[in-house]
Design a protein around this motif. Structure first.
Motif, mmCIF file in Angstrom:
data_model
loop_
_atom_site.group_PDB
_atom_site.id
_atom_site.type_symbol
_atom_site.label_atom_id
_atom_site.label_comp_id
_atom_site.label_asym_id
_atom_site.label_seq_id
_atom_site.Cartn_x
_atom_site.Cartn_y
_atom_site.Cartn_z
ATOM 1 N N ILE A 6 -75.831 31.629 -39.394
ATOM 2 C CA ILE A 6 -75.045 30.519 -39.934
ATOM 3 C C ILE A 6 -75.931 29.635 -40.805
ATOM 4 O O ILE A 6 -77.053 29.292 -40.430
ATOM 5 N N THR A 7 -75.416 29.276 -41.972
ATOM 6 C CA THR A 7 -76.091 28.332 -42.864
ATOM 7 C C THR A 7 -75.186 27.137 -43.105
ATOM 8 O O THR A 7 -74.019 27.300 -43.483
ATOM 9 N N VAL A 8 -75.718 25.954 -42.891
ATOM 10 C CA VAL A 8 -74.993 24.708 -43.149
ATOM 11 C C VAL A 8 -75.462 24.145 -44.483
ATOM 12 O O VAL A 8 -76.663 23.959 -44.702
ATOM 13 N N ILE A 9 -74.528 23.891 -45.385
ATOM 14 C CA ILE A 9 -74.825 23.254 -46.677
ATOM 15 C C ILE A 9 -74.183 21.876 -46.641
ATOM 16 O O ILE A 9 -72.960 21.744 -46.642
ATOM 17 N N THR A 10 -75.011 20.867 -46.609
ATOM 18 C CA THR A 10 -74.536 19.525 -46.241
ATOM 19 C C THR A 10 -73.804 18.781 -47.351
ATOM 20 O O THR A 10 -73.149 17.769 -47.083
ATOM 21 N N HIS A 11 -73.949 19.243 -48.595
ATOM 22 C CA HIS A 11 -73.275 18.585 -49.707
ATOM 23 C C HIS A 11 -72.681 19.635 -50.645
ATOM 24 O O HIS A 11 -73.091 20.803 -50.619
ATOM 25 N N ARG A 12 -71.741 19.211 -51.444
ATOM 26 C CA ARG A 12 -71.046 20.142 -52.330
ATOM 27 C C ARG A 12 -72.018 20.818 -53.285
ATOM 28 O O ARG A 12 -72.893 20.178 -53.859
ATOM 29 N N VAL A 13 -71.850 22.122 -53.441
ATOM 30 C CA VAL A 13 -72.694 22.904 -54.332
ATOM 31 C C VAL A 13 -71.821 23.681 -55.308
ATOM 32 O O VAL A 13 -70.597 23.747 -55.174
ATOM 33 N N PHE A 14 -72.469 24.285 -56.287
ATOM 34 C CA PHE A 14 -71.761 25.070 -57.287
ATOM 35 C C PHE A 14 -71.324 26.413 -56.706
ATOM 36 O O PHE A 14 -71.968 26.944 -55.788
ATOM 37 N N PRO A 15 -70.241 26.998 -57.248
ATOM 38 C CA PRO A 15 -69.809 28.326 -56.777
ATOM 39 C C PRO A 15 -70.912 29.377 -56.891
ATOM 40 O O PRO A 15 -70.986 30.290 -56.064
ATOM 41 N N VAL A 41 -73.296 16.449 -39.300
ATOM 42 C CA VAL A 41 -74.344 17.391 -39.707
ATOM 43 C C VAL A 41 -75.057 17.932 -38.473
ATOM 44 O O VAL A 41 -75.306 19.135 -38.350
ATOM 45 N N HIS A 42 -75.369 17.027 -37.557
ATOM 46 C CA HIS A 42 -76.042 17.385 -36.308
ATOM 47 C C HIS A 42 -75.225 18.427 -35.541
ATOM 48 O O HIS A 42 -75.745 19.457 -35.098
ATOM 49 N N ARG A 43 -73.941 18.172 -35.403
ATOM 50 C CA ARG A 43 -73.063 19.073 -34.653
ATOM 51 C C ARG A 43 -72.995 20.453 -35.307
ATOM 52 O O ARG A 43 -73.092 21.490 -34.636
ATOM 53 N N LEU A 44 -72.847 20.482 -36.624
ATOM 54 C CA LEU A 44 -72.693 21.744 -37.336
ATOM 55 C C LEU A 44 -73.966 22.573 -37.341
ATOM 56 O O LEU A 44 -73.921 23.799 -37.487
ATOM 57 N N CYS A 45 -75.107 21.934 -37.187
ATOM 58 C CA CYS A 45 -76.393 22.647 -37.233
ATOM 59 C C CYS A 45 -76.860 23.139 -35.866
ATOM 60 O O CYS A 45 -77.876 23.840 -35.783
ATOM 61 N N ARG A 46 -76.167 22.796 -34.791
ATOM 62 C CA ARG A 46 -76.668 23.120 -33.453
ATOM 63 C C ARG A 46 -76.848 24.612 -33.221
ATOM 64 O O ARG A 46 -77.748 25.018 -32.486
ATOM 65 N N ASP A 47 -76.008 25.445 -33.839
ATOM 66 C CA ASP A 47 -76.170 26.889 -33.673
ATOM 67 C C ASP A 47 -76.474 27.571 -35.004
ATOM 68 O O ASP A 47 -76.307 28.781 -35.147
ATOM 69 N N ALA A 48 -76.930 26.780 -35.974
ATOM 70 C CA ALA A 48 -77.206 27.316 -37.305
ATOM 71 C C ALA A 48 -78.632 27.845 -37.398
ATOM 72 O O ALA A 48 -79.542 27.382 -36.700
ATOM 73 N N SER A 49 -78.819 28.811 -38.292
ATOM 74 C CA SER A 49 -80.150 29.355 -38.566
ATOM 75 C C SER A 49 -80.785 28.713 -39.783
ATOM 76 O O SER A 49 -82.013 28.751 -39.942
ATOM 77 N N ALA A 50 -79.963 28.146 -40.651
ATOM 78 C CA ALA A 50 -80.490 27.570 -41.889
ATOM 79 C C ALA A 50 -79.672 26.350 -42.278
ATOM 80 O O ALA A 50 -78.487 26.245 -41.965
ATOM 81 N N MET A 51 -80.340 25.454 -42.985
ATOM 82 C CA MET A 51 -79.697 24.231 -43.472
ATOM 83 C C MET A 51 -80.172 23.994 -44.902
ATOM 84 O O MET A 51 -81.370 24.024 -45.172
ATOM 85 N N MET A 52 -79.234 23.814 -45.817
ATOM 86 C CA MET A 52 -79.587 23.356 -47.154
ATOM 87 C C MET A 52 -79.348 21.850 -47.170
ATOM 88 O O MET A 52 -78.225 21.388 -46.996
ATOM 89 N N ALA A 53 -80.422 21.097 -47.370
ATOM 90 C CA ALA A 53 -80.388 19.648 -47.223
ATOM 91 C C ALA A 53 -80.534 18.955 -48.575
ATOM 92 O O ALA A 53 -81.129 19.506 -49.509
#
Length: 333
Positions: A6-15, A41-53
């Motif tokens: 799972i990767t969490v992207i915390t802000h809107r990015v381009f397609p 953000v904290h909740r969504l990252c609890r089981d994530a492998s990556a985060m784009m911050a």
């Protein structure tokens, strides 16, 4: 088939950024313009492998303790003082930044802010829109660059890019940095090295291009401003907390400073537990002597796409078990 990481992207990015990642990782995307609340953000990252911050995010020891599967925090930014690198290293989490891509657009904006505040561009715009403009009048006289002294505090990549863009304005360029440039580079940029106090005493314009750390916190405070030329102009495209905004507001009211232009502000330096929670009202009230932009130093479409692509590539590399591009720490094999 094994579950995808799972990767969490915390802000809107381009397609295009989504396309880089979507075949390899399950994405949790913020598709709105506003930041997610920190607890979300904290909740969504609890089981994530990556985060784009991004700039509004912050990662510390407590955050990492609740995210045991996290392998990488890929920061789509250059200045990472909101992220605890030591904590990431202790917990085996890569942290990556995008170093070079923000340099040129930030330098371009710095020059734009300098000219905009010195030549009363916003005041002129407001005057036109008021309907009062009929013809030329002897008003809104400002300062030019030709024959003036421009001091740049910090001569890293951004400082050098600013100097490069100012060479054609027939101004004297001086800089202050604990490490002097080599003579060839200094000569090519038409730069003269000066001590910090000498720089702020001599400069008609002072541009902040230094990172935020314990040595630079409130480097430009009331004492430093008192040493500036009466009527000097201060430009801050770097980090908000290098400047004491309350001291700047006082100096603008007193006439010690003729203008202050900034793209960055103290209240968004999340790593500071004592940071103010907003821009001082009396600074915002100085409408004739200030020019502000909302942290748009890198807000160039092609640049933002490249920044996101680099962060996304770092995520894929880390998930494969490789050292990711842009890593600023070492977490072992």
């Amino acid at each position: 088939m094994a579950e995808r990481p799972i990767t969490v992207i915390t802000h809107r990015v381009f397609p295009e950024t989504v396309a880089i990642l979507q075949d390899w990782t399950e994405l949790r995307l913020n598709e709105g313009e506003a930041s997610w609340p920190a607890d979300e953000v904290h909740r969504l990252c609890r089981d994530a492998s990556a985060m784009m911050a991004f700039m509004p995010d912050s990662v510390n020891e407590a955050f990492l303790a609740d995210c045991p599967d996290l392998k990488i925090v890929a920061c789509a930014l250059k200045g990472y003082d909101n992220f605890d690198v030591e904590a990431c290293t202790r917990r085996g989490v890569w942290i990556t930044i995008v170093d070079d891509l923000l340099t040129i657009p930030t330098a371009e904006l710095a020059v734009g802010l300098l000219i905009g505040i010195a030549r009363h561009v916003m005041a002129g715009d407001r005057f036109i829109r008021s309907g009062a403009f009929e013809a030329w009048r002897p008003s809104l006289y400002g300062m030019g660059l030709s024959g003036r002294t421009v001091g740049i505090v910090g001569m890293g990549k951004v400082g050098q890019a600013i100097a490069q863009r100012l060479r054609g304005f027939d101004a004297e360029l001086i800089y202050a940095d604990t490490q002097a440039l080599d003579p060839v580079t200094a000569a090519s940029l038409q730069l003269t090295h000066a001590g910090f106090e000498e720089l702020i005493c001599r400069s008609d314009y002072t541009i902040i291009a230094t990172p935020l750390n314990s040595e630079t916190l409130h480097l430009i405070d009331a004492g430093a401003i008192r040493m500036m030329k009466p009527g000097a102009i201060l430009v801050n495209p770097g980090r908000g907390s290098v400047v004491d905004e309350e001291a700047v507001a006082t100096a603008l009211s007193d006439g010690q400073l003729a203008g202050y232009a900034a793209d960055v502000f103290e209240f968004v330096d999340w790593a500071r537990p004592d940071r103010p929670r907003s821009i001082p009202k009396r600074l915002l009230d100085q409408t004739e002597r200030t020019l502000f932009t909302p942290h748009i130093g890198s807000a160039v479409v092609d640049v933002r796409k490249a920044i996101e692509a680099e962060a996304a590539t770092s995520i894929l590399e880390a998930l494969r078990g490789d050292r990711p591009s842009g890593a600023i720490n070492d977490v072992g094999s």
